[in-house]
Motif scaffolding. Structure first.
Motif, short mmCIF file in Angstrom:
data_model
loop_
_atom_site.label_atom_id
_atom_site.label_comp_id
_atom_site.label_asym_id
_atom_site.label_seq_id
_atom_site.Cartn_x
_atom_site.Cartn_y
_atom_site.Cartn_z
N TYR A 225 -0.99 0.66 12.32
CA TYR A 225 0.25 1.36 12.60
C TYR A 225 0.44 2.53 11.65
N GLU A 226 0.70 3.70 12.23
CA GLU A 226 1.01 4.86 11.40
C GLU A 226 2.53 5.08 11.44
N THR A 227 3.18 5.04 10.29
CA THR A 227 4.65 5.16 10.28
C THR A 227 5.04 6.59 10.65
N PRO A 228 5.94 6.75 11.64
CA PRO A 228 6.33 8.09 12.07
C PRO A 228 7.20 8.81 11.04
N VAL A 229 7.95 8.04 10.22
CA VAL A 229 8.75 8.66 9.15
C VAL A 229 8.39 7.97 7.85
N ALA A 230 8.58 8.69 6.73
CA ALA A 230 8.34 8.09 5.42
C ALA A 230 9.45 7.07 5.16
N SER A 231 9.16 5.79 5.34
CA SER A 231 10.17 4.76 5.13
C SER A 231 9.53 3.50 4.59
N GLU B 252 3.17 10.16 3.91
CA GLU B 252 3.78 10.40 2.59
C GLU B 252 3.92 9.04 1.93
N ALA B 253 3.40 8.87 0.73
CA ALA B 253 3.54 7.58 0.05
C ALA B 253 5.02 7.29 -0.22
N THR B 254 5.47 6.08 0.13
CA THR B 254 6.85 5.67 -0.18
C THR B 254 6.79 4.54 -1.19
N ARG B 255 7.95 4.12 -1.70
CA ARG B 255 7.97 3.10 -2.75
C ARG B 255 7.13 1.89 -2.35
N ASP B 256 6.37 1.40 -3.32
CA ASP B 256 5.31 0.43 -3.00
C ASP B 256 5.59 -0.96 -3.57
N HIS B 257 6.86 -1.33 -3.68
CA HIS B 257 7.18 -2.64 -4.27
C HIS B 257 6.62 -3.80 -3.45
N THR B 258 6.64 -3.67 -2.12
CA THR B 258 6.15 -4.76 -1.28
C THR B 258 4.66 -4.99 -1.54
N ARG C 216 18.72 23.94 -5.30
CA ARG C 216 18.52 23.76 -3.87
C ARG C 216 17.70 22.50 -3.68
N MET C 217 18.29 21.51 -2.97
CA MET C 217 17.59 20.25 -2.70
C MET C 217 17.11 20.30 -1.26
N ARG C 218 15.81 20.26 -1.08
CA ARG C 218 15.24 20.49 0.25
C ARG C 218 14.89 19.19 0.97
N GLY C 219 14.96 19.25 2.32
CA GLY C 219 14.40 18.19 3.15
C GLY C 219 15.15 16.88 3.09
N LEU C 220 16.48 16.95 3.24
CA LEU C 220 17.29 15.73 3.09
C LEU C 220 17.68 15.07 4.41
N SER C 221 16.87 15.26 5.46
CA SER C 221 17.25 14.70 6.77
C SER C 221 17.48 13.19 6.71
N GLU C 222 16.72 12.49 5.86
CA GLU C 222 16.82 11.03 5.74
C GLU C 222 18.23 10.59 5.29
N LEU C 223 18.94 11.49 4.57
CA LEU C 223 20.28 11.15 4.08
C LEU C 223 21.30 11.02 5.20
N ARG C 224 20.96 11.56 6.36
CA ARG C 224 21.94 11.51 7.45
C ARG C 224 22.03 10.12 8.06
N VAL C 225 21.06 9.23 7.77
CA VAL C 225 21.10 7.89 8.37
C VAL C 225 21.23 6.79 7.31
N LYS C 226 21.74 7.15 6.13
CA LYS C 226 21.97 6.14 5.09
C LYS C 226 23.29 5.44 5.39
N GLU C 227 23.86 4.76 4.35
CA GLU C 227 25.12 4.01 4.53
C GLU C 227 26.15 4.84 5.29
N SER C 228 26.13 6.17 5.05
CA SER C 228 27.05 7.06 5.76
C SER C 228 26.20 8.29 6.02
#
Length: 446
Positions: free
Chosen positions: A169-175, A199-205, A345-357
């Motif tokens: 499986y290739e993840t479509p978004v960095a999550s 894109e490497a994401t946090r690797d705790h698992t 300037r903080m770039r590329g924050l699309s992921e923030l639109r689907v957080k808690e708010s």
């Protein structure tokens, strides 16, 4: 199942220099996972430093419903007697995750890989969050979404597969949540599963899978990516987990000490996993005085003490590829940027639109309410720094990180800054107000 509460407005007042040593609570990501690994391991898993916030406790209750014996033996000290992979019990009730996006999504992976059916639910904020991208790969592995609210949202009923299909499986978004859900489902698969992320994401698992004895291989893939290969049906062995202090929580006293003149504090035992240090990297570029001392390993993760002194910050350009490693820290970075000289300037924050708010819109509105000159352009947040007037009340939209970020702003702004509700702070950092008070900050009910 109502999660209604009475709002508790709070106000952050201008502080003299912050001083002292503190340890922030345990890391939320690792706390959720420690309980889940306890469930999936035969025998007893001991956990030290568990974050005892609402979100993590909800994951603990879900583990109990799935057959684990979960007990608290002291402050932050817990024991989990697990059923082992392939032996989960069908839950006799709804798995209610409250506000916990991480807990609910990881547990969907666990349930998807077992021949049981479970209903997932949460509070009003969690019911709004999209689950589709976690469910898509789980359905490919043989799970079935029996019932769901509109758009693949909670409440939803998931029927797992007793022999989950091994997938590539290739993840479509960095999550990290999507990746982890697939890996949890793959644990009970009679074959080998591969997850590829661009894109490497946090690797705790991945780190914790290795810590508990799973057969897992992580290799670089492409320019920034990773290829993770996991062999199904390993015999996991109980292993002690020492939960390091949460860098996302450390961010609040850290930024407070940078912006309140005369501050000098030490934050102990903070995890400095490179996939979680985007905030610190950015603050150093902005001219922050942060010293790293006593680096050591705890629970399979590198930790360090941070000495932080008040600093003259300057604006910087934060690249989009850094977003995954600091997605939870953007609200408090925006506060730091408000006090910096020049433009950030903080770039590329699309992921923030689907957080808690919609965290991006909420942060922008909070900045404007307190007299900061800021714009959103596409998925970028632009903040023009300087002296901050303050005096505004910020709508938190039930988002704990927005509440804490703007209370920190109030410690250094000309007038106090209020937030409409501090109740949700308990989800990730229940000791926030007393811990800040111990450093000399005044955060009071309004």
């Amino acid at each position: 199942m109502s999660h209604s509460h009475n709002p508790a407005p709070l106000i952050g007042h201008r502080a003299a220099g912050l001083k002292g040593r503190v340890r922030v609570p345990g890391d939320k990501s690792i706390s959720h996972r420690a309980l889940i690994f306890g469930l999936l391991t035969r025998g007893t898993t001991e956990i030290e430093g568990l974050l005892e916030g609402e979100d993590v406790l909800a994951t603990g209750r879900a583990c109990t419903l799935l057959g684990a014996k979960v007990e608290r033996v002291g402050t932050g000290a817990w024991r989990v007697a697990g059923t082992g992979i392939g032996s989960l019990l069908p839950p006799k009730g709804v798995l209610d995750f409250g506000n916990a996006g991480t807990g609910s999504r990881l547990m969907m992976g666990v349930v998807a890989g077992h021949g049981i059916t479970a209903t997932f639910d949460g509070d009003a904020s969690l019911r709004k969050r999209p689950m589709r991208r976690v469910l898509d790969p789980l359905v490919k592995m043989g799970a079935e979404v029996v019932e769901q609210a509109e758009g693949g949202r909670l409440p939803l009923k998931l029927a797992g597969a007793s022999d989950p299909i091994p997938v590539s499986y290739e993840t479509p978004v960095a999550s990290a949540q999507v990746k982890s859900a697939v890996l949890f489902a793959a644990l009970n698969s009679p074959g080998t599963t591969t997850v590829i992320e661009k894109e490497a994401t946090r690797d705790h698992t991945e780190k914790m899978l290795a810590h508990f004895g799973a057969d897992i291989k992580v290799e670089p893939h492409g320019q920034h990516g990773r290829k993770i290969t996991l062999k199904g049906r390993p015999e996991l062995h109980p292993n002690k987990v020492i939960v390091p202090a949460d860098p996302s929580s450390a961010a609040f006293p850290l930024v407070a000490a940078l912006i309140v003149p005369g501050s000098d504090i030490v934050i102990e035992g903070v995890m400095d996993n490179p996939l979680r240090t985007g905030l610190v990297t950015t603050l150093l570029e902005m001219g922050a005085n942060i010293e790293f001392t006593n680096r050591r390993t705890e629970g399979g993760e590198s930790v360090t003490d941070l000495r932080v002194t008040a600093s003259d910050l300057r604006g910087v350009d934060v690249p989009a590829d850094r977003a995954p490693s600091m997605i939870d820290e953007f609200p408090v970075l925006a506060v730091a940027a408000s006090f910096a000289k020049g433009t950030t300037r903080m770039r590329g924050l699309s992921e923030l639109r689907v957080k808690e708010s919609d965290r991006l819109a909420a942060v922008h509105a909070g900045l404007i309410a307190n007299g900061v000159d800021a714009q959103i352009e596409g998925d970028d947040l632009i903040v023009h720094g300087g002296a901050v007037r303050g005096g505004g009340e910020v709508a938190t939209h039930l988002d704990h990180r927005i509440a804490m970020s703007f209370l920190v702003m109030g410690l250094a702004s000309q007038s106090p800054v209020g937030v409409d509700d501090g109740t949700m702070i308990a989800t990730s950092f229940p000791t926030f107000v007393p811990l800040m008070a111990a450093l000399g900050a005044e955060i009071l009910p309004s």
